[in-house]
Design a protein around this motif. Structure first.
Motif, short mmCIF file in Angstrom:
data_model
loop_
_atom_site.label_atom_id
_atom_site.label_comp_id
_atom_site.label_asym_id
_atom_site.label_seq_id
_atom_site.Cartn_x
_atom_site.Cartn_y
_atom_site.Cartn_z
N ALA A 62 43.46 56.38 -28.30
CA ALA A 62 42.89 55.07 -28.77
C ALA A 62 43.95 54.28 -29.32
N LEU A 64 44.23 51.22 -32.21
CA LEU A 64 43.54 50.65 -33.35
C LEU A 64 44.52 49.62 -33.90
N LEU A 73 39.41 47.61 -33.05
CA LEU A 73 39.58 48.75 -31.89
C LEU A 73 39.70 48.12 -30.57
N VAL A 76 39.75 52.59 -26.46
CA VAL A 76 39.15 53.87 -27.09
C VAL A 76 38.90 54.55 -25.47
N MET A 92 35.33 58.56 -32.34
CA MET A 92 35.01 57.29 -33.07
C MET A 92 34.85 57.43 -34.45
N LEU A 95 38.35 57.66 -35.94
CA LEU A 95 38.78 56.22 -36.11
C LEU A 95 38.35 55.39 -37.07
N LEU A 109 34.81 45.67 -32.07
CA LEU A 109 35.30 46.00 -30.98
C LEU A 109 34.70 45.40 -29.98
#
Length: 157
Positions: A62, A64, A73, A76, A92, A95, A109
C-alpha cells in the motif's frame, strides 16, 4: 473458502528492495499497473509505503499519503492468490490505524465503480461515498470513472 484469516499478517514499511516483488504483483493484479518509478518516487517522497506479509512473503502492499490532517490511500493491493481470505480487511484496518497515528481526521481513496468487492469492503470499514470523478482511470475502452470515498476518523474511532 472462509473469509477469516487462519494466521495473522504482519506489516512493515516498504523498502527499495521490495519494489521488484511489488511490481510483479502489480502487473498480475491490474491491467494498467503503476510503474517502478511510481513506487520509487513514493518511497523517495516520504509517503507511507507498506507491505503486508505472511511468513516473510509479501502478499500485499500500500501507498498512503499523509498531510494536513488527511490520509489519502493511493494504492492498496493484495495478490490474487491471497484475495478473499481476509488479508485485505486486515491490511486496511492496519492502514487506518497508521493514519490515526499521524492524527489524520479523514481518509480518502478512489476506487473503480466496477470493483464491487473493494467498494463493499470499504463500505463495511466505514467509508462513505463522496463523489464521482469522471474518466479517472484508464480502461480497455476509453476511461473509467472513480468513486471517491471518505472515512471520517472521528465517527469510526
Amino acid at each position: 473458502m472462509s473469509s477469516l484469516l487462519r494466521t495473522q499478517p504482519s506489516f512493515r514499511p516498504m523498502r527499495d528492495d521490495d519494489i521488484d516483488v511489488v511490481i510483479a504483483m502489480e502487473h498480475v493484479v491490474y491491467p494498467f499497473p503503476w510503474t517502478r518509478g511510481n513506487f520509487h518516487d513514493s518511497l523517495q517522497s516520504g509517503y507511507s509505503c507498506w507491505v503486508c506479509q505472511h511468513n516473510q512473503f509479501i502478499v500485499g502492499y500500500a501507498v498512503l499519503m499523509l498531510a494536513a490532517g488527511e490520509a489519502h490511500l493511493l494504492n492498496v493491493t493484495i495478490g490474487l492468490e491471497w484475495q478473499g481470505r481476509g488479508w485485505g480487511r486486515a491490511f486496511m484496518q492496519y492502514l487506518i490505524e497508521v493514519a490515526r497515528d499521524y492524527h489524520a481526521e479523514t481518509m480518502y481513496l478512489e476506487v473503480r465503480p466496477s470493483n464491487t468487492v473493494a467498494r463493499r469492503l470499504y463500505h463495511k470499514l466505514g467509508f462513505e461515498y463522496v463523489a464521482m470523478r469522471k474518466a479517472y482511470y484508464p480502461a480497455r475502452q476509453g476511461r473509467e470513472d472513480a468513486v471517491i470515498m471518505l472515512l471520517d476518523m472521528k465517527k469510526h474511532a
